[in-house]
Design a protein around this motif. Structure first.
Motif, PDB file in Angstrom:
ATOM      1  N   LYS A  59      50.118  10.072  20.801  1.00 44.89           N
ATOM      2  CA  LYS A  59      49.787  10.127  22.208  1.00 44.89           C
ATOM      3  C   LYS A  59      48.499  10.827  22.292  1.00 44.89           C
ATOM      4  O   LYS A  59      48.339  11.841  21.787  1.00 44.89           O
ATOM      5  CB  LYS A  59      50.803  10.610  23.158  1.00 44.89           C
ATOM      6  CG  LYS A  59      50.495  10.693  24.545  1.00 44.89           C
ATOM      7  CD  LYS A  59      51.565  11.106  25.328  1.00 44.89           C
ATOM      8  CE  LYS A  59      52.609  10.280  25.673  1.00 44.89           C
ATOM      9  NZ  LYS A  59      52.660   9.394  26.389  1.00 44.89           N
ATOM     10  N   TYR A 116      45.583  12.541  25.108  1.00 46.27           N
ATOM     11  CA  TYR A 116      45.179  13.173  26.346  1.00 46.27           C
ATOM     12  C   TYR A 116      43.889  13.324  26.700  1.00 46.27           C
ATOM     13  O   TYR A 116      43.182  14.008  25.803  1.00 46.27           O
ATOM     14  CB  TYR A 116      46.140  14.437  26.494  1.00 46.27           C
ATOM     15  CG  TYR A 116      45.850  15.541  27.536  1.00 46.27           C
ATOM     16  CD1 TYR A 116      46.560  15.201  28.589  1.00 46.27           C
ATOM     17  CD2 TYR A 116      44.752  16.328  27.500  1.00 46.27           C
ATOM     18  CE1 TYR A 116      46.159  15.855  29.834  1.00 46.27           C
ATOM     19  CE2 TYR A 116      44.371  17.178  28.557  1.00 46.27           C
ATOM     20  CZ  TYR A 116      45.082  16.951  29.760  1.00 46.27           C
ATOM     21  OH  TYR A 116      45.087  17.668  30.994  1.00 46.27           O
ATOM     22  N   TRP A 146      44.439   3.365  29.013  1.00 40.98           N
ATOM     23  CA  TRP A 146      44.869   4.710  29.602  1.00 40.98           C
ATOM     24  C   TRP A 146      45.755   4.642  30.913  1.00 40.98           C
ATOM     25  O   TRP A 146      45.652   3.669  31.754  1.00 40.98           O
ATOM     26  CB  TRP A 146      43.764   5.629  29.889  1.00 40.98           C
ATOM     27  CG  TRP A 146      42.824   5.768  28.562  1.00 40.98           C
ATOM     28  CD1 TRP A 146      41.861   5.114  28.050  1.00 40.98           C
ATOM     29  CD2 TRP A 146      43.128   7.125  27.816  1.00 40.98           C
ATOM     30  NE1 TRP A 146      41.301   5.687  26.928  1.00 40.98           N
ATOM     31  CE2 TRP A 146      41.904   7.007  26.859  1.00 40.98           C
ATOM     32  CE3 TRP A 146      43.716   8.061  27.683  1.00 40.98           C
ATOM     33  CZ2 TRP A 146      42.029   7.733  25.491  1.00 40.98           C
ATOM     34  CZ3 TRP A 146      43.657   9.209  26.814  1.00 40.98           C
ATOM     35  CH2 TRP A 146      42.752   9.101  25.726  1.00 40.98           C
ATOM     36  N   SER A 147      46.407   5.644  31.058  1.00 37.77           N
ATOM     37  CA  SER A 147      47.521   5.574  32.095  1.00 37.77           C
ATOM     38  C   SER A 147      47.184   7.143  32.897  1.00 37.77           C
ATOM     39  O   SER A 147      47.017   8.047  32.191  1.00 37.77           O
ATOM     40  CB  SER A 147      48.833   5.528  31.730  1.00 37.77           C
ATOM     41  OG  SER A 147      49.313   4.453  31.246  1.00 37.77           O
ATOM     42  N   GLN A 176      48.402  10.741  34.337  1.00 35.58           N
ATOM     43  CA  GLN A 176      49.217  11.488  34.115  1.00 35.58           C
ATOM     44  C   GLN A 176      49.046  12.609  35.247  1.00 35.58           C
ATOM     45  O   GLN A 176      48.236  13.590  35.347  1.00 35.58           O
ATOM     46  CB  GLN A 176      49.085  12.303  32.797  1.00 35.58           C
ATOM     47  CG  GLN A 176      49.923  13.529  32.287  1.00 35.58           C
ATOM     48  CD  GLN A 176      51.303  12.881  32.091  1.00 35.58           C
ATOM     49  OE1 GLN A 176      51.524  11.691  31.559  1.00 35.58           O
ATOM     50  NE2 GLN A 176      52.135  13.512  32.379  1.00 35.58           N
ATOM     51  N   VAL A 184      46.430   9.742  29.944  1.00 33.90           N
ATOM     52  CA  VAL A 184      47.241   9.652  28.291  1.00 33.90           C
ATOM     53  C   VAL A 184      47.192   8.138  28.130  1.00 33.90           C
ATOM     54  O   VAL A 184      47.230   7.349  28.828  1.00 33.90           O
ATOM     55  CB  VAL A 184      48.532  10.265  28.730  1.00 33.90           C
ATOM     56  CG1 VAL A 184      48.560  11.705  28.916  1.00 33.90           C
ATOM     57  CG2 VAL A 184      49.298   9.266  29.549  1.00 33.90           C
TER      58      VAL A 184
END
Length: 68
Positions: free
Chosen positions: A2, A4, A27-28, A30, A51
Protein backbone atom coordinates in the motif's frame (compact mmCIF):
# COMPACT_ATOMS: atom_id res chain seq x y z
CA UNK A 1 1.99 -3.07 -0.94
CA UNK A 2 0.00 0.00 0.00
CA UNK A 3 1.35 3.40 -1.04
CA UNK A 4 0.55 6.76 0.56
CA UNK A 5 0.98 10.29 -0.75
CA UNK A 6 -0.09 13.70 0.49
CA UNK A 7 -0.82 16.11 -2.31
CA UNK A 8 -0.54 19.78 -1.35
CA UNK A 9 -0.74 23.07 -3.15
CA UNK A 10 -2.66 26.24 -3.74
CA UNK A 11 -6.40 25.51 -3.82
CA UNK A 12 -6.95 26.15 -7.51
CA UNK A 13 -7.76 24.32 -10.72
CA UNK A 14 -4.19 22.99 -11.02
CA UNK A 15 -4.48 21.29 -7.62
CA UNK A 16 -7.82 19.74 -8.59
CA UNK A 17 -6.25 18.47 -11.83
CA UNK A 18 -3.39 16.83 -9.84
CA UNK A 19 -5.90 15.02 -7.62
CA UNK A 20 -8.01 14.02 -10.64
CA UNK A 21 -4.91 12.71 -12.45
CA UNK A 22 -3.97 10.59 -9.43
CA UNK A 23 -7.50 9.17 -9.17
CA UNK A 24 -7.38 8.20 -12.83
CA UNK A 25 -4.07 6.42 -12.23
CA UNK A 26 -5.61 4.13 -9.59
CA UNK A 27 -5.08 6.18 -6.42
CA UNK A 28 -7.98 6.57 -3.95
CA UNK A 29 -8.84 9.41 -1.61
CA UNK A 30 -7.94 8.76 2.03
CA UNK A 31 -9.96 10.89 4.39
CA UNK A 32 -11.19 14.40 3.85
CA UNK A 33 -9.19 17.23 2.31
CA UNK A 34 -7.71 19.90 4.56
CA UNK A 35 -7.25 23.58 3.85
CA UNK A 36 -5.36 26.39 5.53
CA UNK A 37 -4.74 30.04 4.78
CA UNK A 38 -1.25 31.42 4.19
CA UNK A 39 -1.48 35.01 5.48
CA UNK A 40 1.83 36.01 3.88
CA UNK A 41 0.81 35.02 0.34
CA UNK A 42 -2.95 35.44 0.89
CA UNK A 43 -3.52 31.98 -0.62
CA UNK A 44 -5.61 29.02 0.46
CA UNK A 45 -3.48 25.86 0.60
CA UNK A 46 -5.16 22.47 0.17
CA UNK A 47 -4.00 18.98 1.12
CA UNK A 48 -5.46 15.60 0.17
CA UNK A 49 -4.13 12.22 1.24
CA UNK A 50 -4.28 9.46 -1.37
CA UNK A 51 -3.50 5.73 -1.21
CA UNK A 52 -2.97 2.96 -3.73
CA UNK A 53 -2.58 -0.83 -3.51
CA UNK A 54 0.11 -2.20 -5.82
CA UNK A 55 0.41 -5.95 -6.31
CA UNK A 56 3.67 -7.75 -7.02
CA UNK A 57 6.02 -5.04 -5.77
CA UNK A 58 7.80 -4.49 -2.49
CA UNK A 59 8.19 -1.06 -0.93
CA UNK A 60 11.61 0.54 -0.70
CA UNK A 61 12.39 4.12 0.35
CA UNK A 62 14.03 5.04 -2.98
CA UNK A 63 10.93 4.40 -5.12
CA UNK A 64 9.16 7.34 -6.72
CA UNK A 65 5.63 7.01 -5.41
CA UNK A 66 4.14 9.22 -8.13
CA UNK A 67 5.35 6.74 -10.77
CA UNK A 68 3.66 3.70 -9.23
Amino acid sequence: MKLYRLLTGQDDAAFCHRVTDALNKGWSLQGSPSVTFNAETKQIIAAQAIVKDVEGKDYHPDMKLSEQ
